[in-house]
Design a protein around this motif. Sequence first.
Motif, PDB file in Angstrom:
ATOM      1  N   ARG A  99       0.854  -1.194   0.000  1.00 30.19           N
ATOM      2  CA  ARG A  99       0.000   0.000   0.000  1.00 30.19           C
ATOM      3  C   ARG A  99       0.889   1.244   0.000  1.00 30.19           C
ATOM      4  NH1 ARG A  99      -4.241   0.660   4.718  1.00 30.19           N
ATOM      5  NH2 ARG A  99      -5.419  -0.799   3.397  1.00 30.19           N
ATOM      6  N   LEU A 100       0.523   2.190  -0.855  1.00 33.17           N
ATOM      7  CA  LEU A 100       1.253   3.452  -0.960  1.00 33.17           C
ATOM      8  C   LEU A 100       0.250   4.595  -0.925  1.00 33.17           C
ATOM      9  CD1 LEU A 100       3.929   4.984  -1.488  1.00 33.17           C
ATOM     10  CD2 LEU A 100       3.475   4.719  -3.943  1.00 33.17           C
ATOM     11  N   GLU A 101       0.337   5.448   0.096  1.00 31.48           N
ATOM     12  CA  GLU A 101      -0.521   6.619   0.213  1.00 31.48           C
ATOM     13  C   GLU A 101       0.339   7.860   0.020  1.00 31.48           C
ATOM     14  OE1 GLU A 101      -2.752   6.638   3.832  1.00 31.48           O
ATOM     15  OE2 GLU A 101      -3.355   4.527   3.625  1.00 31.48           O
ATOM     16  N   ARG A 102      -0.081   8.704  -0.938  1.00 35.43           N
ATOM     17  CA  ARG A 102       0.719   9.891  -1.259  1.00 35.43           C
ATOM     18  C   ARG A 102      -0.138  11.133  -1.432  1.00 35.43           C
ATOM     19  NH1 ARG A 102       3.759   7.821  -6.524  1.00 35.43           N
ATOM     20  NH2 ARG A 102       1.738   6.789  -6.733  1.00 35.43           N
ATOM     21  N   LEU A 103       0.397  12.251  -0.989  1.00 32.34           N
ATOM     22  CA  LEU A 103      -0.127  13.555  -1.346  1.00 32.34           C
ATOM     23  C   LEU A 103       0.563  13.952  -2.637  1.00 32.34           C
ATOM     24  CD1 LEU A 103      -1.777  16.122  -0.581  1.00 32.34           C
ATOM     25  CD2 LEU A 103       0.282  16.938   0.595  1.00 32.34           C
ATOM     26  N   ARG A 104      -0.206  14.196  -3.706  1.00 31.98           N
ATOM     27  CA  ARG A 104       0.371  14.517  -4.998  1.00 31.98           C
ATOM     28  C   ARG A 104       0.414  16.029  -5.180  1.00 31.98           C
ATOM     29  NH1 ARG A 104       0.809   9.811  -7.781  1.00 31.98           N
ATOM     30  NH2 ARG A 104       2.734  10.877  -8.367  1.00 31.98           N
ATOM     31  N   LEU A 105       1.568  16.530  -5.604  1.00 35.00           N
ATOM     32  CA  LEU A 105       1.782  17.966  -5.740  1.00 35.00           C
ATOM     33  C   LEU A 105       2.241  18.319  -7.146  1.00 35.00           C
ATOM     34  CD1 LEU A 105       3.466  17.005  -2.794  1.00 35.00           C
ATOM     35  CD2 LEU A 105       2.743  19.352  -2.369  1.00 35.00           C
ATOM     36  N   ALA A 106       1.913  19.524  -7.579  1.00 37.69           N
ATOM     37  CA  ALA A 106       2.398  20.064  -8.856  1.00 37.69           C
ATOM     38  C   ALA A 106       2.977  21.435  -8.571  1.00 37.69           C
ATOM     39  CB  ALA A 106       1.262  20.163  -9.871  1.00 37.69           C
ATOM     40  N   ASP A 107       4.270  21.598  -8.886  1.00 36.42           N
ATOM     41  CA  ASP A 107       4.982  22.838  -8.553  1.00 36.42           C
ATOM     42  C   ASP A 107       4.832  23.169  -7.073  1.00 36.42           C
ATOM     43  OD1 ASP A 107       5.681  23.056 -11.229  1.00 36.42           O
ATOM     44  OD2 ASP A 107       4.014  24.380 -11.712  1.00 36.42           O
ATOM     45  N   GLY A 108       4.794  22.130  -6.248  1.00 40.84           N
ATOM     46  CA  GLY A 108       4.709  22.311  -4.810  1.00 40.84           C
ATOM     47  C   GLY A 108       3.309  22.522  -4.269  1.00 40.84           C
ATOM     48  N   GLU A 109       2.310  22.593  -5.128  1.00 40.71           N
ATOM     49  CA  GLU A 109       0.938  22.834  -4.704  1.00 40.71           C
ATOM     50  C   GLU A 109       0.189  21.513  -4.578  1.00 40.71           C
ATOM     51  OE1 GLU A 109      -2.954  25.391  -6.177  1.00 40.71           O
ATOM     52  OE2 GLU A 109      -1.576  24.576  -7.679  1.00 40.71           O
ATOM     53  N   PRO A 110      -0.518  21.281  -3.469  1.00 40.57           N
ATOM     54  CA  PRO A 110      -1.287  20.040  -3.333  1.00 40.57           C
ATOM     55  C   PRO A 110      -2.370  19.941  -4.404  1.00 40.57           C
ATOM     56  CG  PRO A 110      -1.079  21.149  -1.212  1.00 40.57           C
ATOM     57  CD  PRO A 110      -0.595  22.113  -2.251  1.00 40.57           C
ATOM     58  N   MET A 111      -2.405  18.805  -5.089  1.00 39.63           N
ATOM     59  CA  MET A 111      -3.391  18.575  -6.146  1.00 39.63           C
ATOM     60  C   MET A 111      -4.376  17.469  -5.782  1.00 39.63           C
ATOM     61  SD  MET A 111      -2.585  20.747  -8.532  1.00 39.63           S
ATOM     62  CE  MET A 111      -3.242  20.188 -10.090  1.00 39.63           C
ATOM     63  N   GLY A 112      -3.910  16.494  -5.002  1.00 37.84           N
ATOM     64  CA  GLY A 112      -4.804  15.400  -4.670  1.00 37.84           C
ATOM     65  C   GLY A 112      -4.131  14.365  -3.783  1.00 37.84           C
ATOM     66  N   PHE A 113      -4.944  13.411  -3.356  1.00 35.54           N
ATOM     67  CA  PHE A 113      -4.484  12.306  -2.513  1.00 35.54           C
ATOM     68  C   PHE A 113      -4.734  11.010  -3.260  1.00 35.54           C
ATOM     69  CE2 PHE A 113      -5.883   8.914   0.375  1.00 35.54           C
ATOM     70  CZ  PHE A 113      -4.746   8.750   1.149  1.00 35.54           C
ATOM     71  N   GLN A 114      -3.748  10.104  -3.228  1.00 35.79           N
ATOM     72  CA  GLN A 114      -3.898   8.815  -3.892  1.00 35.79           C
ATOM     73  C   GLN A 114      -3.452   7.685  -2.971  1.00 35.79           C
ATOM     74  OE1 GLN A 114      -1.672   9.249  -7.592  1.00 35.79           O
ATOM     75  NE2 GLN A 114      -3.569   9.670  -8.708  1.00 35.79           N
ATOM     76  N   LYS A 115      -4.216   6.596  -3.015  1.00 34.65           N
ATOM     77  CA  LYS A 115      -3.885   5.389  -2.253  1.00 34.65           C
ATOM     78  C   LYS A 115      -3.851   4.224  -3.226  1.00 34.65           C
ATOM     79  CE  LYS A 115      -6.917   3.957   0.775  1.00 34.65           C
ATOM     80  NZ  LYS A 115      -7.675   3.831   2.051  1.00 34.65           N
ATOM     81  N   ALA A 116      -2.666   3.639  -3.414  1.00 30.46           N
ATOM     82  CA  ALA A 116      -2.476   2.554  -4.384  1.00 30.46           C
ATOM     83  C   ALA A 116      -2.247   1.239  -3.657  1.00 30.46           C
ATOM     84  CB  ALA A 116      -1.293   2.856  -5.298  1.00 30.46           C
TER      85      ALA A 116
END
Length: 255
Positions: free
Chosen positions: A129-146
Amino acid sequence: MLTRAAPLPLHYQLHLDLLRKIQAGELKPDQKLEPEDLLAQRYGVSRITVRRALSDLARAGYLRREQGRGTFVNPPRLAQGPRELTSFTEEMRRHGRVASSQVLFQGVVAADAELAERLKVPAGAEVFRLERLRLADGEPMGFQKAHIPLYLAPGLVSESFEARSLYEILRDHYGLRPARATECHYAVSAGADLASLLKVPAGSPLLAAERLTFLADGRILEFVESAMRADRYKIVLELAAARAEPYPTPAIGSA
């Protein structure tokens, strides 16, 4: 100036004028708007009218209201829809943005009955299981759990996912390449914990998705749950008309 003789309410006239300026680039991304009293004076309307127009644009994702700071123009939302099966990192690269991740959890869990059914593995099977806060140019874009069946890539638990794409690591280290996927989208509202992670007010709309990814041989590679900021994403679908069945050719002599 707005006109009271027009059939449209004043707040909606203001809404349309500000939207036109945003779309034309007269109001730039992250630009701070004038205070409500100055906008009211400029357009010859009340502050209540201004506040309603700004609130409508904020709900639509064009503006953001920051308490104690003012109202700002949001960057354009990223289009998301039917596309090639790519990673978040590749998607951001195509939009000219630098992707990064904050790993919130990385480890091995036992598949409960629901997850086992998703991944087509026995209940209790080891799953990465991998849970990540996804960022673009340092800005939070979303949360993903794989979730990935551990037997496919036993060493994933020791990999670093801060800067590299999961799909890149699966390809380069384990020879695993996603071939196709099914994805279901739906709307949710941000709870307190998720809102704090994504830096949005609690209750903000999110675009949620569940993706099931397959290898070329039909085995399931991954089950992912994601929740992306609705003020940063929009779903775009390209639709085609159904093919019309040709009319049958009438037989000679038929009525």
